[in-house]
Structure formats: C-alpha cells, structure tokens
Design a protein around this motif. Structure first.
Motif, PDB file in Angstrom:
ATOM      1  N   ALA A  96       0.830  -1.196   0.000  1.00 31.31           N
ATOM      2  CA  ALA A  96       0.000   0.000   0.000  1.00 31.31           C
ATOM      3  C   ALA A  96       0.865   1.246   0.000  1.00 31.31           C
ATOM      4  CB  ALA A  96      -0.927   0.021   1.214  1.00 31.31           C
ATOM      5  N   SER A  97       0.388   2.258  -0.697  1.00 25.43           N
ATOM      6  CA  SER A  97       0.979   3.596  -0.656  1.00 25.43           C
ATOM      7  C   SER A  97       0.063   4.485   0.170  1.00 25.43           C
ATOM      8  CB  SER A  97       1.141   4.163  -2.066  1.00 25.43           C
ATOM      9  OG  SER A  97       1.970   3.328  -2.853  1.00 25.43           O
ATOM     10  N   ILE A  98       0.630   5.225   1.126  1.00 24.90           N
ATOM     11  CA  ILE A  98      -0.175   5.992   2.083  1.00 24.90           C
ATOM     12  C   ILE A  98       0.273   7.452   2.079  1.00 24.90           C
ATOM     13  CG2 ILE A  98      -0.927   6.191   4.484  1.00 24.90           C
ATOM     14  CD1 ILE A  98      -0.280   3.255   4.858  1.00 24.90           C
ATOM     15  N   GLY A  99      -0.696   8.342   1.929  1.00 18.67           N
ATOM     16  CA  GLY A  99      -0.440   9.775   2.011  1.00 18.67           C
ATOM     17  C   GLY A  99      -1.107  10.368   3.235  1.00 18.67           C
ATOM     18  N   ILE A 100      -0.466  11.359   3.845  1.00 17.73           N
ATOM     19  CA  ILE A 100      -0.953  11.948   5.105  1.00 17.73           C
ATOM     20  C   ILE A 100      -1.081  13.455   4.956  1.00 17.73           C
ATOM     21  CG2 ILE A 100      -0.495  12.243   7.571  1.00 17.73           C
ATOM     22  CD1 ILE A 100       1.280   9.748   7.421  1.00 17.73           C
ATOM     23  N   SER A 101      -2.173  14.001   5.456  1.00 16.55           N
ATOM     24  CA  SER A 101      -2.304  15.456   5.597  1.00 16.55           C
ATOM     25  C   SER A 101      -2.893  15.758   6.962  1.00 16.55           C
ATOM     26  CB  SER A 101      -3.178  16.050   4.483  1.00 16.55           C
ATOM     27  OG  SER A 101      -4.501  15.567   4.588  1.00 16.55           O
ATOM     28  N   LEU A 102      -2.506  16.912   7.515  1.00 17.34           N
ATOM     29  CA  LEU A 102      -2.893  17.280   8.883  1.00 17.34           C
ATOM     30  C   LEU A 102      -3.683  18.576   8.888  1.00 17.34           C
ATOM     31  CD1 LEU A 102       0.486  16.610  10.764  1.00 17.34           C
ATOM     32  CD2 LEU A 102      -1.556  15.168  10.810  1.00 17.34           C
ATOM     33  N   TYR A 103      -4.669  18.623   9.804  1.00 19.72           N
ATOM     34  CA  TYR A 103      -5.378  19.877  10.091  1.00 19.72           C
ATOM     35  C   TYR A 103      -4.848  20.407  11.411  1.00 19.72           C
ATOM     36  CZ  TYR A 103      -8.993  23.085  11.657  1.00 19.72           C
ATOM     37  OH  TYR A 103      -9.658  24.198  12.117  1.00 19.72           O
ATOM     38  N   PRO A 104      -4.504  21.695  11.504  1.00 15.60           N
ATOM     39  CA  PRO A 104      -4.686  22.758  10.502  1.00 15.60           C
ATOM     40  C   PRO A 104      -3.424  23.055   9.680  1.00 15.60           C
ATOM     41  CG  PRO A 104      -4.233  23.748  12.615  1.00 15.60           C
ATOM     42  CD  PRO A 104      -4.176  22.257  12.823  1.00 15.60           C
ATOM     43  N   GLU A 105      -2.350  22.266   9.860  1.00 12.96           N
ATOM     44  CA  GLU A 105      -1.079  22.595   9.214  1.00 12.96           C
ATOM     45  C   GLU A 105      -1.176  22.590   7.690  1.00 12.96           C
ATOM     46  OE1 GLU A 105      -1.526  20.557  11.652  1.00 12.96           O
ATOM     47  OE2 GLU A 105       0.121  20.522  13.098  1.00 12.96           O
ATOM     48  N   ASP A 106      -1.834  21.576   7.129  1.00 15.35           N
ATOM     49  CA  ASP A 106      -1.856  21.413   5.674  1.00 15.35           C
ATOM     50  C   ASP A 106      -3.073  22.018   5.007  1.00 15.35           C
ATOM     51  OD1 ASP A 106       0.582  19.990   5.626  1.00 15.35           O
ATOM     52  OD2 ASP A 106      -0.454  18.157   6.212  1.00 15.35           O
ATOM     53  N   ALA A 107      -4.165  22.153   5.721  1.00 15.16           N
ATOM     54  CA  ALA A 107      -5.394  22.695   5.129  1.00 15.16           C
ATOM     55  C   ALA A 107      -6.369  23.057   6.239  1.00 15.16           C
ATOM     56  CB  ALA A 107      -6.024  21.688   4.168  1.00 15.16           C
ATOM     57  N   GLY A 108      -7.272  23.995   5.915  1.00 13.79           N
ATOM     58  CA  GLY A 108      -8.264  24.428   6.878  1.00 13.79           C
ATOM     59  C   GLY A 108      -9.667  23.953   6.575  1.00 13.79           C
ATOM     60  N   ASP A 109      -9.835  23.195   5.489  1.00 16.52           N
ATOM     61  CA  ASP A 109     -11.149  22.666   5.136  1.00 16.52           C
ATOM     62  C   ASP A 109     -11.003  21.222   4.698  1.00 16.52           C
ATOM     63  OD1 ASP A 109     -11.312  22.594   1.881  1.00 16.52           O
ATOM     64  OD2 ASP A 109     -10.050  24.236   2.588  1.00 16.52           O
ATOM     65  N   GLY A 110     -12.128  20.495   4.731  1.00 15.43           N
ATOM     66  CA  GLY A 110     -12.095  19.068   4.475  1.00 15.43           C
ATOM     67  C   GLY A 110     -11.703  18.710   3.056  1.00 15.43           C
ATOM     68  N   GLU A 111     -12.212  19.440   2.082  1.00 13.38           N
ATOM     69  CA  GLU A 111     -11.927  19.121   0.687  1.00 13.38           C
ATOM     70  C   GLU A 111     -10.443  19.246   0.382  1.00 13.38           C
ATOM     71  OE1 GLU A 111     -13.180  20.617  -3.838  1.00 13.38           O
ATOM     72  OE2 GLU A 111     -14.183  21.433  -2.063  1.00 13.38           O
TER      73      GLU A 111
END
Length: 640
Positions: free
Chosen positions: A321-336
C-alpha cells in the motif's frame, strides 16, 4: 376516516344531543315529582316519579349501549384497517386501547390503565419526541397528533409504530379527550434504515463510504476549531491492484478488497475510523491527533498489515500500500483541501515505487500545479499543431550505412522546447497519449510517403507505441489502413514498444503486435533491460529487434578501466544473436563506445555520435539527398 361520535355533522352527535335533552327533562320531572310526593302525596306525583325513574334508567342504558356500539365500531374499523385503536383522557390520564393494538404488540390482555403504563413500553430514546408531539397537539400547535416511535412488544423486541390522534375540545378549546390509531410500521422503518445504511456505507466491504466520511470530516474540523485540536487524514491506495483484476478477474479483486478492509478495521487504533473511498482506495480519519508522530506511526502500523498475504478463499493475495498523510490545521483548513492533499501525498508515495508513506508538503502542491498546467498546455499544443517529429538516424556499426531512423516527438511551447521526459509521462497519465499517438502515426506515415516520392526507397522509419494505445481495439488495423491510404508497403514502417506491453502478455496487445508482424511491419523492443519482463517472453513475442537502453551504453567504457556494463551488454548481444534478433544500441555518443560495440558484435548504433534528432527537412538534407556521400561521412565519423 371519520371517527364515530366526533364532529357536529354526524348523526350520532344529534342522537346523543337528544338523549341529553331527554335526560335533563327526566331529571326535572323527577325532582318535581319527588317534591310533590314529599309535600302533597297523591297518585299523580307517584306516577310521574316512577315514569321519571324509568326514563332515566332507559336513557342510561341507551347511553351505555351507544358507548358499547361505538367502541365495537372503533374496534371493527381498526381491525379492518390493521390499525390499533386508543382513547385517552388528558385530564385523568386514563387510557383505553383496542384489541387490535394489543395484537400488534403481541399482548393478550389490556394492562394499560393510564399514560404511565404506556410510557413504560416506549423506547427510552423516543419518550421525549413522543411527549413533545402530544404536548404540541394539546396546546393547539398542530392540526393533529402524529409520532413515529418504538414500543416494547411481548416478545421483548421493539416494534416501530406510527400513532395518529385528534383531540376533542370544549367551548374553551380545552382538550378533554384524545382518540386515534396506531399502525405497525416496523417493516417500513427497517427498510428505510437499510436504505439509509446503504446510502452511507460501501456495499462490498460494509465500511462507511466517502459520503459519510465527508460528514464526519466536516464535524471533526468544526470541533477542532473550537477545541484547538489536530486531526489527520490518511489516504491508502493498494499497489498493483489492477494487475490482480486483469489476471485473476474482478471477483478476486473484490475478495481482496473485502479481506483488506477486514484486516485494517481489526487493527484500527483508538480514535481512528476507516472508510472506503472507492476502487482500491481507503481513508482513515484520525480525531484527534494527540502526538506529533501519531499519524506517521498509524500509517506505519497500517502499512505493516500488508506484509502478510491476504487469504481470499482458495487464493492468497500479495500486495502493498501507498499511504499519504495530511494534517489539520497545518496542511489545510477545510475538508476538501485536506483530502486532496492526502491524495497528493499518496501519489508521491506511489511515484516513489509504492509500499511507502509520504506526508504532504507545500512542494507537492507546486508539482501538482505544474503537472496540471503542463497537461492543459499539452492539450492546447495538440490542437494548435505545436508538436512536430524529429528523426534520429540508425546506421550500420561497421559501414555507417543508413539502416533506418526513429521518429521522436518534440514540443515547441512558445519560445522554448519542452523535454519529452517532462510531457510524455503527463500524456500517459492523462490519456492524452492516445490522440498524440494517433497524430504520430499519421504524421510519420505521411512523411514517409513524401520522402519516397522525393528520394525513392528509403530505410524504414520507426515510431514508438505506448502500452496504453493497445487498450483500444484494432490498433494494428488503424496502422495498416493509414499505410494503405498513402499507398505504402508495410515494411517502410517499424514499430517500437517497451517492456510494459508484457504486463498483458496473453492479452490483446501481443495479438495486435503479431498482426503487425505478419503484415510485414518489424517490431522492436525498446529500452531493453530496464523493465520487468521475463526473458522467456522473447521467444513468444513477434520481435525482430532489441534496443539496448542508453543507460548501459553510458557505462560501457569507464575511465578507471573497470568493466562497467560490458558483461551485461555482452550477455544481451549474445542472447539476441542466439534468438536471431537484430541489436540496436541507443545513446552512442563517443567513438570508444562505437568501437567497443563493434567488437561485441552490435549490429546498429544510434546516438549523438551520428546525429542528434533532426527536423524532417534537415534529416532529409543530411541523410537522404545523397545517401552514398552521407554513408562515407558517417563511417569516417564512426572511425574517428
């Protein structure tokens, strides 16, 4: 449905009114007769007294009989409608339920004397909504009472009922009676719950789907804004899942997705929820993220679940599996945006070879933006005729005789050239390689026809075909039809493919190549040695030429005297000779490389030592106008 005994327009109401009038007249006669008997006893007063008592007794019996008839009518009406009747006194709280209502719940006797007894059967979660609906109707806020709620049946299970009622009010609009019916709606509610579940869950794995994920992610972000907490989105994509579908079938692919979902769900840490995005993609929502490395640690835990094979009935599946990670609020402020960044990071992990974890960085956005811009510009370039073909000669290693040329696509974007290794991968991923490939076929064949009219017979010109072009049926027919349309023999064209076509060695691509070979079009295997093919395929594929990749030629002659790639090149040439295949060495740039290849027995060389890829006019002027003169020049250049 009209309720008997209610409403001034009913006959029963008039009858009851007349009985009430007679009753009060009888009471007056009774009081007068009683007074006369006490103060002046005589036979007349005694007769009136007896008559009054008889009249009152008859009216009481008539009222009781009418009430009994009305009750029987209620029960019969509710039985016919499969509904249960009830009657309730809002003042005394007295309750009467019909036999049909008891039958719906499975009870034999009426044990519900008042409201409190009924409320004990109502599901605790529904009591508040039930009381609110009753209260609003009693206050006159609603035209009628209606509520759907659960009631405990005799078998210990709750059944859904829909209760509808109407209050009877006095001249002050005060409710002194409520009557209504109860309908068993268990089947409808169960079906409704099933439909709601399917709308929010994946039918194959039973996991919450992307619709429910969007709702949960939005709620989590709203909560995180208040609490100041962090959340993480992990985007999981199975590596090489398409290979399983293509080789074992979609049923096997579905089995793999089911067992993957089951294993991941069982190993899901606390505070994490697993969702299926669709296809072979899964999402994990971490709420909250308590530590800086919590998301990485969770991703590592999930990636390790793919080390052991997945058992799907009689088949064991091996995947990663390839896994990507994003964090709130560092990477984005909304779900989309948060999901999109996790998706971008996943593609970075997949681009690194798969079986990897990547966290989102701003640099990834720049690469995605650049790729999207490049794709848009490439679409416009195709429409605006900004693409062109350049031709690089292929010559005999010993004599320097021109044996052919390779048509290479070039893109002149405004004032600069875009390197092929920049835009070809974008064309492959976006599907633009299909129209671009069609354009190359047409342009190359048209150019061959023009040169043959000018210079007579010329060596074959090779074009490159992407593995993705073979996804469409009848590619071979398309090529043969274009040659026929230009009145060309088939041998004037050569087709080059890479080892990626071997992923579907038993599928349509190999058959298409066989048809081309049978029609007289030579087939060359490009970039040999850099892919993942099995050497056994070379005996089964319709290949006439092997092209040794330039990476091996670059390391063929080293300054420190080490053998470099010579043993491998020697082995490739020997193997090709044993299979009667022609050998072309790509990327030949120096005379020592050319001499070494001649010693090893290489047939043909191609590279900057002879010429860089040239536009059609320059190529014709240099290699086709006077082929004898050019042959001597090429041989002299090759020999130093």
């Amino acid at each position: 449905m009209r309720i008997p005994g209610l409403g001034k327009s009913s006959t029963a109401w008039y009858r009851r009114k007349r009985r009430n009038q007679c009753f009060w007249i009888a009471i007056v006669v009774l009081l007068v007769s009683l007074a006369g008997t006490l103060f002046q006893p005589n036979r007349i007063f005694t007769v009136f007294l007896v008559l009054a008592l008889v009249c009152i007794a008859w009216l009481a019996y008539a009222e009781w009989d009418a009430h009994k008839s009305t009750r029987r009518a209620y029960d019969m009406a509710m039985l016919a409608a499969h509904d249960g009747f009830w009657e309730w006194d809002p003042i005394t709280k007295a309750l009467h339920v019909g036999t049909r209502l008891l039958e719906i719940l499975g009870y034999q006797e009426d044990f519900l004397p008042d409201t409190n007894a009924w409320l004990k059967l109502v599901h605790p979660d529904d009591v508040a909504s039930y009381n609110t609906a009753v209260s609003r109707h009693l206050k006159g806020e609603t035209a009628f009472f209606y509520c759907e709620y659960r009631v405990l049946a005799h078998d210990g299970r709750y059944r859904w009922v829909g209760s509808r009622g109407l209050a009877v009010r006095d001249h002050n609009s005060r409710a002194y009676q409520m009557v209504g019916s109860v309908t068993d709606i268990t089947e409808r509610r169960n079906h409704q719950e099933d439909m709601e579940f399917l709308a929010q869950h994946d039918a194959l794995t039973g996991l919450p789907n992307r619709l429910l994920f969007s709702q949960h992610l939005s709620d989590a972000i709203s909560q995180a804004r208040v609490t100041g907490s962090r959340i993480a989105v992990l985007f999981i994509d199975l590596d090489r899942f398409k290979n399983i579908n293509d080789t074992l079938g979609h049923r096997a692919g579905d089995q793999l997705l089911q067992v993957v979902a089951m294993r991941l769900k069982q190993q899901m840490p606390a505070g994490c929820q697993l969702y299926r995005q669709g296809g072979d993609e899964f999402i994990v929502l971490m709420n909250p993220v308590t530590e800086a490395n919590a998301a990485i640690n969770t991703a590592q835990l999930l990636k390790e679940q793919f080390t052991a094979p997945f058992s799907g009935g009689e088949t064991d599946f091996f995947t990663s599996a390839s896994i990507g990670i994003s964090l709130y609020p560092e990477d984005a402020g909304d779900g989309e945006t948060l999901l999109r960044h996790a998706d971008t990071a996943m593609y970075e992990a997949k681009g690194a070879g798969g079986n990897a974890i990547r966290s989102h960085t701003p640099m990834m956005n720049q690469r995605v933006t650049f790729r999207m811009s490049l794709e848009t510009r490439l679409r416009r370039a195709l429409q605006a005729n900004q693409l062109s073909l350049h031709f690089q000669p292929q010559v005999d290693t010993d004599s320097g005789v021109l044996l052919g040329a390779e048509a290479l696509i070039r893109w002149h974007d405004g004032e600069k050239q875009v390197p092929p290794d920049h835009f070809i991968p974008v064309a492959e991923e976006s599907g633009l390689i299909i129209p671009i490939g069609d354009w190359v076929i047409e342009q190359a064949i048209a150019q061959i026809a023009e040169w043959r009219q000018q210079f007579g017979d010329i060596p074959p010109i090779a074009i490159n075909l992407s593995a993705r072009q073979f996804w469409r049926p009848a590619l071979s027919n398309q090529i043969l039809e274009r040659l026929k349309a230009h009145h060309l023999p088939n041998h004037v064209l050569e087709v080059e493919v890479t080892e990626s076509v071997l992923l579907d060695a038993e599928g349509g691509s190999i058959e298409e190549l066989r048809q081309l070979r049978q029609a007289g079009i030579p087939i060359a295997l490009d970039d040999f040695g850099t892919g993942y093919s099995s050497l056994s395929y070379l005996q089964r594929l319709p290949i006439a030429t092997l092209k040794i990749d330039r990476s091996f030629i670059n390391n063929l002659v080293l300054d420190d005297g080490s053998p470099g790639s010579e043993p491998l090149v020697r082995a490739i040439i020997a193997m090709a000779k044993s299979l009667s295949l022609r050998i072309v060495a790509e990327g030949v740039e120096t005379v020592p490389q050319q001499r070494h290849l001649r010693t090893l027995g290489c047939d043909v060389i191609q590279g900057y030592l002879i010429s860089r890829p040239l536009p059609a006019v320059e190529f014709a002027a240099k290699f086709l106008v006077d082929r004898n003169t050019q042959t001597s020049a090429n041989k002299a250049a090759a020999q130093g």
